[in-house]
Design an enzyme around this catalytic site. Structure first.
Site, short mmCIF file in Angstrom:
data_model
loop_
_atom_site.label_atom_id
_atom_site.label_comp_id
_atom_site.label_asym_id
_atom_site.label_seq_id
_atom_site.Cartn_x
_atom_site.Cartn_y
_atom_site.Cartn_z
N ILE A 437 0.82 -1.21 0.00
CA ILE A 437 0.00 0.00 0.00
C ILE A 437 0.86 1.27 0.00
CG2 ILE A 437 -1.92 1.17 1.18
CD1 ILE A 437 -2.58 -1.55 -0.16
N HIS A 700 -2.16 -4.22 11.65
CA HIS A 700 -2.09 -3.64 13.00
C HIS A 700 -1.39 -4.53 14.00
CE1 HIS A 700 -5.22 -0.76 11.64
NE2 HIS A 700 -4.45 0.02 12.37
N1 GLN Z 1 0.19 5.07 1.32
C1 GLN Z 1 -0.10 5.19 2.72
C2 GLN Z 1 0.79 4.24 3.50
O1 GLN Z 1 1.04 3.17 3.05
C3 GLN Z 1 -1.54 4.91 3.02
C4 GLN Z 1 -1.86 5.09 4.47
C5 GLN Z 1 -3.34 5.05 4.81
O2 GLN Z 1 -4.13 4.49 4.12
N2 GLN Z 1 -3.73 5.65 5.92
O3 GLN Z 1 1.23 4.52 4.58
ZN ZN Z 2 -4.89 2.49 4.53
#
Ligand code: GLN
Ligand code: ZN
Length: 761
Positions: A437, A700
């Site tokens: 992500i 988490h």
């Molecule tokens: N690109 C961001 C990360 O990986 C996304 C964080 C989020 O969704 N809060 O930290």
């Molecule tokens: Zn996120």
């Protein structure tokens, strides 16, 4: 929290075992006294008691009403404070040494109460848990002790608590099908007892907050309010029923007819309703007008406020309470002298202390006490006027660009199927492509380098080298793991909004503008004060460097316009929609620059798009229309073969799936694993048209799920999402994790994807 976040310091020292409960309580008492004194100095007729919490005010109420969930297994040997922190923080994740003040008994431990956002704020409350065995038994000692502190000052207290119906509403049922409203009958006697105790202590006003009056309520919940306040009316204690954050709408008549001594309404969020309420509320009741904005940080327009208050007062036969719109918990302590802001900006802003002063000026102006009032009003007028004409607020180029924006600026060149084809040819990815992500573990070294650079102790060249080393490390690891679309790891970012805000024109950052998020955690939202523009590229260098290290596609990482808007204090002199569009244009330029630099995949994160939803459903449509348009404006300058991703997490998305689809990202990665792919139920009804990566593991926890576990989730997903649209990724960014667990989890994830490929080959 205190001016210097004293409560945070004390709490964290207490949790580390450095100070005992007595020292913590002494610090808390000192803060309460200090804050009451500020209220008195501002000439408030009542200081508020009952709004102070060591962790969260809903958790206070759970203890006050004696409904701590049985699952914590308290034995009665713990102190109330130990039980309180056990509910707030859980007792599972650590062992209980001598110094541990958590209050857990022994053995297994228990998970903390769930945390969720308080209405549309960024404050998180602890969620009460109810089942048919829930009982209530009043424990008023803490509240009464705080009350005595205030009386001893001496001050005239108003006790403020969440009301019984909102308390039940905001809790959750622990049993399937259990209706928590069934507990109202059991709960009301505890409130009755409490009100009697407070009356006996000489309290003249008790404020009961029922913010659910600002929501769309079913007739059952409306009846519950009637029933509850009908009963509480029998107690000889004046009640001020308080609502905030949202118009009363179709609850307006109900709010005006509940048999209480006074009604508080939010005239900042719903100014258009104020006079209707003033006209409708029976004459013998008090009307409290929340006129000073408790949710934003701009200095008030006191002339306008006075005009509105004057009209309301006329309708009320000369009687009126004047107040902040809601708790001042949601704004920083003070901003007028924040050292990070120049004096011009300082003059435009009002933190909690300054808001108290605004109340003082309004009160004097309304009741003709002239001393100092004309000066107060004039100062406020001058500051507002300076803001209106300041060249820092308006940028002609930005407004010209907005005006000239073509109607189709929010449209990609071709519909998704054509883009998908072009992207497949360019990227040549396997089925079930794997990616992450964005962020990778933020090690102590990374944090130290960033902090050193910011302080000026690390020079730019050394800092860049340090970040490049991190990027290289992240790239090599991802290649070795066999991920398909790589990321650079976001080492240079302290926070996904701050990083962009600091580089955009129109934003300011405070030194002390902290706001409580939950427990001891605070955030410092940027102040968006002017037209937004992008002086120079913000992410291109890092991304291009990362791409230069690998042949695999490198994803450019950006934060979307709505998330930047949502996590900032936003200007109040133009519609939020306009501000969102300005941010969108700045991001659009970054997207175009990334594409021009050869980046083929660009992710625009919008985790906060859901939390911007208005509290009332009738207002959802317009919000979703401008919010999704702003996203598309940011995402649309690119060619068909450039792939746009978005990412969302930690919200309920099932009820806005069509609007998420309307954002028209080529790929969405979305958090799902925590709820065991609950989200996918939404996809059974709604066919998401583009590609999608439901998160396959929770980020988490340091726990590393087995490949088989992720494969199971993926198969579940493949049952409702066409396999050719499915991506494989974690739930969210990995910045809070360590490298060992990150590598292990990603290795399992890649293995799961490969396994799935063999099934579908
Ligand atoms: N690109 C961001 C990360 O990986 C996304 C964080 C989020 O969704 N809060 O930290
Ligand atoms: Zn996120």
């Amino acid at each position: 929290m205190g001016e210097q976040r004293e409560l945070k310091t004390a709490l964290e020292r207490h949790w580390r075992g450095e100070i005992g409960a007595d020292a913590l309580e002494a610090q808390a008492a000192e803060l309460r006294a200090r804050h009451w004194r500020l209220q008195q100095q501002a000439g408030l007729d009542h200081v508020t008691v009952g709004d102070f919490a060591l962790y969260d005010h809903v958790a206070n109420l759970i203890q006050l009403l004696g409904c701590e969930p049985a699952r914590f297994g308290f034995t009665g040997r713990e102190t109330p404070l130990q039980r309180y922190f056990a509910m707030a923080r859980g007792t599972a994740a650590h062992s209980h040494g001598e110094a541990c003040g958590c209050g857990a008994t022994s053995g297994e431990g228990a998970l903390a109460l769930e945390m969720t956002k308080w209405f549309d704020t960024n404050y998180h409350y602890l969620v009460p848990e109810f089942d048919d065995a829930t009982t209530f038994a009043l424990n008023p000692e803490r509240l009464l002790a705080e009350l005595d502190e205030a009386i001893a000052l001496p001050a005239s207290p108003k006790v403020a608590l969440l009301g019984p119906v909102s308390f039940l509403f905001l809790g959750k049922s622990r049993q399937n099908g259990f209706d928590r409203l069934a507990l109202l009958e059991r709960l009301l006697p505890a409130y009755e007892q409490l009100l009697n105790r407070l009356a006996a202590r000489g309290v003249t006003w008790v404020q009961l907050d029922e913010p659910i009056l600002g929501l769309d309520l079913s007739p059952t919940w409306q009846d519950a309010l009637r029933q509850a306040y009908g009963r509480l009316a029998r107690i000889d204690q004046q009640l001020m029923l308080a609502t905030y954050f949202s118009p009363l709408g179709d609850n307006l008549a109900l709010a005006c007819e509940l048999p209480v001594a006074g009604l508080h309404v939010d005239a900042v969020r719903a100014p258009q309703e104020l006079l209707a309420v003033a006209a409708r509320l029976p004459a013998e009741r008090e009307l409290s007008v929340g006129i000073i904005d408790g949710r934003n940080i701009w200095r008030s327009d006191l002339d306008h406020a006075l005009q509105l208050l004057g009209q309301a007062r006329e309708l009320r036969g000369g009687r009126l309470w004047v107040a902040a719109s809601c708790s001042l918990l949601h704004v920083p302590f003070s901003l007028r002298h924040d050292p990070a802001l120049d004096t011009e900006l300082q003059g435009w802003l009002a933190g909690a202390v300054e808001k108290l002063d605004e109340l003082r000026v309004l009160k004097r102006a309304l009741w003709g006490d002239d001393a100092g009032v004309s000066r107060g009003l004039a100062e406020s007028r001058v500051a507002r006027a300076a803001r209106v004409v300041s060249p820092r607020v308006r940028n002609g180029t930005v407004s010209a660009r907005l005006k000239a924006l073509p109607a189709d600026a929010d449209r990609r060149r071709s519909p998704f199927p054509a883009r998908q084809l072009a992207q497949r040819q360019r990227l040549n990815l396997p089925a079930f492509p794997t990616t992450s992500i964005g962020s990778f573990p933020q090690t102590p070294e990374i944090r130290a380098a960033r902090a050193g650079f910011k302080r000026g102790t690390l020079d730019e060249r050394v800092y860049r080298q340090a970040m490049q080393r991190e990027i290289e490390r992240a790239v090599r690891k991802q290649e070795a793991l066999g991920l398909d679309v790589l990321v650079h790891g976001e080492a240079e970012r302290n926070d996904m909004v701050e990083y962009f805000g600091e580089q955009l024109a129109g934003f300011a950052f405070t030194a002390n503008g902290w706001v409580q998020s939950y427990g001891s955690r605070c955030v410092k939202p940027p102040v968006l004060f002017g037209d937004v523009s992008r002086p120079r590229a913000m992410t291109v260098d890092w991304t291009v460097f990362a791409q230069s290290l690998t042949d695999r596609p490198m994803k450019g990482m950006l934060t979307g316009p709505i998330t930047i808007l949502q996590w900032s204090f936003v200007r109040d002199d133009q519609p939020r929609a306009d501000t969102a569009l300005q941010i969108a244009l700045a991001i659009r330029d970054e997207v175009a620059d990334l594409e021009a630099a050869g980046i083929a995949v660009i992710q625009i994160d919008e985790p906060a798009i859901r939390e911007g939803l208005p509290l009332r459903r009738a207002a959802w449509g317009p919000y979703l229309a401008w919010a999704t348009r702003a996203f598309r404006v940011a995402a649309s300058p690119v060619r068909d073969d450039t792939q746009i991703h978005t990412h969302m997490c930690y919200s309920e998305f099932n009820d806005i799936l069509p609007e998420i689809a309307a954002m028209d990202a080529d790929v969405i990665t979305i958090e799902t694993s925590r709820s065991d792919m609950e989200l996918l139920r939404g996809f059974a009804d709604f066919r998401y048209p583009n590609e999608i990566g439901p998160g396959v593991y929770d980020i988490h926890s340091p726990r590393v799920p087995a490949a088989a576990e992720m494969l199971r989730l993926l198969k579940k997903a493949a049952a409702v999402i066409p396999p050719e649209l499915l991506w494989v990724n974690p739930d969210c960014g990995l910045k809070t994790r360590g490298w060992p667990e990150t590598e292990a989890a990603l290795r399992h994830m890649v293995a799961a994807a490969r396994e799935l490929r063999t099934h579908h080959a």
